[in-house]
Design a protein around this motif. Structure first.
Motif, PDB file in Angstrom:
ATOM      1  N   THR A 188       4.325  -9.618   5.874  1.00  0.00           N
ATOM      2  CA  THR A 188       3.887  -8.235   6.069  1.00  0.00           C
ATOM      3  C   THR A 188       3.102  -7.705   4.883  1.00  0.00           C
ATOM      4  OG1 THR A 188       5.745  -7.775   7.544  1.00  0.00           O
ATOM      5  CG2 THR A 188       4.656  -5.877   6.540  1.00  0.00           C
ATOM      6  N   ALA A 189       3.606  -7.917   3.676  1.00  0.00           N
ATOM      7  CA  ALA A 189       2.925  -7.389   2.487  1.00  0.00           C
ATOM      8  C   ALA A 189       1.565  -8.047   2.298  1.00  0.00           C
ATOM      9  CB  ALA A 189       3.788  -7.588   1.251  1.00  0.00           C
ATOM     10  N   LEU A 190       1.504  -9.356   2.519  1.00  0.00           N
ATOM     11  CA  LEU A 190       0.232 -10.079   2.416  1.00  0.00           C
ATOM     12  C   LEU A 190      -0.773  -9.546   3.423  1.00  0.00           C
ATOM     13  CD1 LEU A 190      -1.769 -12.406   1.833  1.00  0.00           C
ATOM     14  CD2 LEU A 190      -0.335 -13.879   3.258  1.00  0.00           C
ATOM     15  N   LEU A 191      -0.384  -9.428   4.669  1.00  0.00           N
ATOM     16  CA  LEU A 191      -1.304  -8.987   5.721  1.00  0.00           C
ATOM     17  C   LEU A 191      -1.715  -7.528   5.524  1.00  0.00           C
ATOM     18  CD1 LEU A 191       0.430 -10.697   8.771  1.00  0.00           C
ATOM     19  CD2 LEU A 191      -1.672 -11.420   7.615  1.00  0.00           C
ATOM     20  N   ASP A 192      -0.759  -6.710   5.095  1.00  0.00           N
ATOM     21  CA  ASP A 192      -1.067  -5.293   4.902  1.00  0.00           C
ATOM     22  C   ASP A 192      -2.085  -5.091   3.790  1.00  0.00           C
ATOM     23  OD1 ASP A 192      -0.484  -2.355   5.325  1.00  0.00           O
ATOM     24  OD2 ASP A 192       0.095  -2.554   3.225  1.00  0.00           O
ATOM     25  N   TYR A 193      -1.901  -5.756   2.640  1.00  0.00           N
ATOM     26  CA  TYR A 193      -2.852  -5.545   1.552  1.00  0.00           C
ATOM     27  C   TYR A 193      -4.189  -6.211   1.841  1.00  0.00           C
ATOM     28  CZ  TYR A 193      -5.026  -4.890  -2.910  1.00  0.00           C
ATOM     29  OH  TYR A 193      -5.922  -4.516  -3.879  1.00  0.00           O
ATOM     30  N   ALA A 194      -4.165  -7.374   2.481  1.00  0.00           N
ATOM     31  CA  ALA A 194      -5.428  -8.008   2.838  1.00  0.00           C
ATOM     32  C   ALA A 194      -6.253  -7.082   3.726  1.00  0.00           C
ATOM     33  CB  ALA A 194      -5.172  -9.334   3.550  1.00  0.00           C
ATOM     34  N   ALA A 195      -5.604  -6.475   4.717  1.00  0.00           N
ATOM     35  CA  ALA A 195      -6.323  -5.632   5.674  1.00  0.00           C
ATOM     36  C   ALA A 195      -6.676  -4.273   5.097  1.00  0.00           C
ATOM     37  CB  ALA A 195      -5.492  -5.467   6.944  1.00  0.00           C
ATOM     38  N   ASN A 196      -5.669  -3.558   4.585  1.00  0.00           N
ATOM     39  CA  ASN A 196      -5.865  -2.170   4.149  1.00  0.00           C
ATOM     40  C   ASN A 196      -6.323  -2.040   2.707  1.00  0.00           C
ATOM     41  OD1 ASN A 196      -4.994  -0.537   6.527  1.00  0.00           O
ATOM     42  ND2 ASN A 196      -3.122  -1.735   6.261  1.00  0.00           N
ATOM     43  N   GLY A 197      -6.166  -3.103   1.937  1.00  0.00           N
ATOM     44  CA  GLY A 197      -6.627  -3.090   0.558  1.00  0.00           C
ATOM     45  C   GLY A 197      -7.961  -3.783   0.390  1.00  0.00           C
ATOM     46  N   VAL A 198      -7.955  -5.100   0.502  1.00  0.00           N
ATOM     47  CA  VAL A 198      -9.161  -5.881   0.219  1.00  0.00           C
ATOM     48  C   VAL A 198     -10.250  -5.669   1.271  1.00  0.00           C
ATOM     49  CG1 VAL A 198     -10.112  -8.198  -0.059  1.00  0.00           C
ATOM     50  CG2 VAL A 198      -7.892  -7.628  -1.069  1.00  0.00           C
ATOM     51  N   ILE A 199      -9.909  -5.863   2.537  1.00  0.00           N
ATOM     52  CA  ILE A 199     -10.946  -5.830   3.570  1.00  0.00           C
ATOM     53  C   ILE A 199     -11.501  -4.425   3.756  1.00  0.00           C
ATOM     54  CG2 ILE A 199     -11.441  -6.271   6.004  1.00  0.00           C
ATOM     55  CD1 ILE A 199      -9.374  -8.532   5.923  1.00  0.00           C
ATOM     56  N   LEU A 200     -10.638  -3.450   3.941  1.00  0.00           N
ATOM     57  CA  LEU A 200     -11.135  -2.077   4.102  1.00  0.00           C
ATOM     58  C   LEU A 200     -11.857  -1.607   2.848  1.00  0.00           C
ATOM     59  CD1 LEU A 200      -8.575   0.183   6.033  1.00  0.00           C
ATOM     60  CD2 LEU A 200     -11.036  -0.056   6.416  1.00  0.00           C
ATOM     61  N   GLY A 201     -11.338  -1.952   1.687  1.00  0.00           N
ATOM     62  CA  GLY A 201     -11.987  -1.550   0.440  1.00  0.00           C
ATOM     63  C   GLY A 201     -13.374  -2.133   0.307  1.00  0.00           C
TER      64      GLY A 201
END
Length: 355
Positions: free
Chosen positions: A37-50
């Motif tokens: 969950t933490a990996l997918l959440d930051y990948a999506a909402n942190g790295v990709i959206l950013g």
């Protein structure tokens, strides 16, 4: 015997339930399995959206710079437009590490970054009396849209185009193309962010109940495929083709002479998803999964990635010069990128397979 049979059945049922409890999509943090969950959440909402936000902001700057150049063609305005182009390419090349979801399903990659440029049809269009509005350009072939027609018209064939070489119709085309490019990156951003298509939530909330990724493992595999893609393309296409053919005709960033910077951004995108770092923000990255299962591999991969980045940055001069003047150095850098690719495919992939 009947009681033994019932006991055995109960044991097997319990074992089955325990297996389900440690499946990645159902695992609680700290349990024997891996909760992604933490990996997918930051990948999506942190790295990709950013990264998509950065891309959209920089294409807005490019649109403004192109309009300013068309309104008042000066050396300073031309230099600003060219720099805005290079700046916008940076986040776009990083996004190649997660080229899945709306960029593909909505056909946005084709209108943002089709290569090679269709120079024959572009020349014919500019010589015609056809309208050059955003609406008239939007249905055109992908080779006439996005970054590369803008690149060619801003820089010329050898990055030395003079202001006197620009025509009124080229300015019209540039303005309309930059507007369409901005519209495409905005569409891409909206497709990922809350309030729009919110594909970020589909990645972050992968698991039971999701119609996109019913298991977390599927989303983790999507992320890994994203890392493998640009490593493969960089080593075996972007570097290999110009080097093997000894020509810049197939060099993707030939007009702007921006190849080394774009190569580094391909690797930066891989690094951001793997390490969970984007600029000054940090979160859970792929390193978390790998380090928990094979810490030696995690350290080795991060070293290999850094070595590939250093080798690209250290290429003497521009890439279009190095393929002729320093092919040995180019081959060495390519080998470093291929090592990154091989580790992802041979060593990291089995960890995902085992989830």
């Amino acid at each position: 015997m009947k009681n033994f049979t019932l006991a055995l059945a109960a044991t097997l049922l319990l074992a089955g339930c325990q297996k389900e409890e440690i499946d990645p999509q159902n695992t609680a943090a700290g349990s024997p399995g891996y909760n992604a969950t933490a990996l997918l959440d930051y990948a999506a909402n942190g790295v990709i959206l950013g990264t998509y936000r950065d891309l959209d902001a920089k294409t807005a700057t490019l649109q403004t710079a192109v309009a300013a150049l068309a309104a008042a063609p000066t050396p300073a305005a031309l230099a600003a437009a060219r720099q805005a182009y290079r700046d916008a390419r940076a986040p776009w090349e990083a996004t190649e590490a997660f080229a899945f979801g709306p960029v593909s399903t909505q056909g946005l990659d084709a209108v943002i970054d089709t290569w090679p440029l269709n120079r024959v049809d572009l020349t014919a269009l500019l010589a015609s009396t056809d309208p050059l509005t955003p609406a008239s350009l939007r249905p055109r072939d992908g080779g006439l849209q996005g970054f590369h027609p803008i690149e060619f018209l801003l820089f010329g064939n050898n990055a030395n185009k003079a202001l006197a070489d620009f025509t009124p119709r080229e300015y019209l085309f540039l303005k309309s193309s930059a507007q369409n490019l901005k519209a495409a990156t905005t569409q891409l951003l909206q497709a990922w962010q809350p309030g729009g298509g919110n594909f970020a939530a589909a990645v972050a909330k992968a698991g039971p109940g999701s119609t996109v990724y019913p298991k977390q493992k599927q989303a983790v595999q999507e992320l890994l495929d994203g890392l493998i893609g640009p490593a493969d393309e960089l080593a075996n296409s972007k570097i290999e083709q110009p080097l093997a053919q000894q020509t810049t005709d197939v060099e993707e960033a030939k007009f702007s002479q921006n190849s080394k910077a774009e190569f580094l951004q391909n690797l930066a995108g891989i690094e951001a998803i793997y390490t969970g770092r984007l600029g000054t923000t940090t979160g859970t990255g792929f390193t978390d999964l790998v380090a928990k299962r094979n810490p030696v591999l995690d350290v080795r991969f991060r070293q290999e990635l850094a070595a590939a980045q250093q080798s690209i940055a250290a290429l003497p001069g521009r890439f279009d010069e190095a393929i002729f003047q320093n092919p040995v150095a180019v081959r060495a850098a390519q080998a470093r990128v291929r090592t990154v690719l091989a580790t992802l495919q041979t060593d990291v992939q089995p960890l995902v397979d085992a989830l």
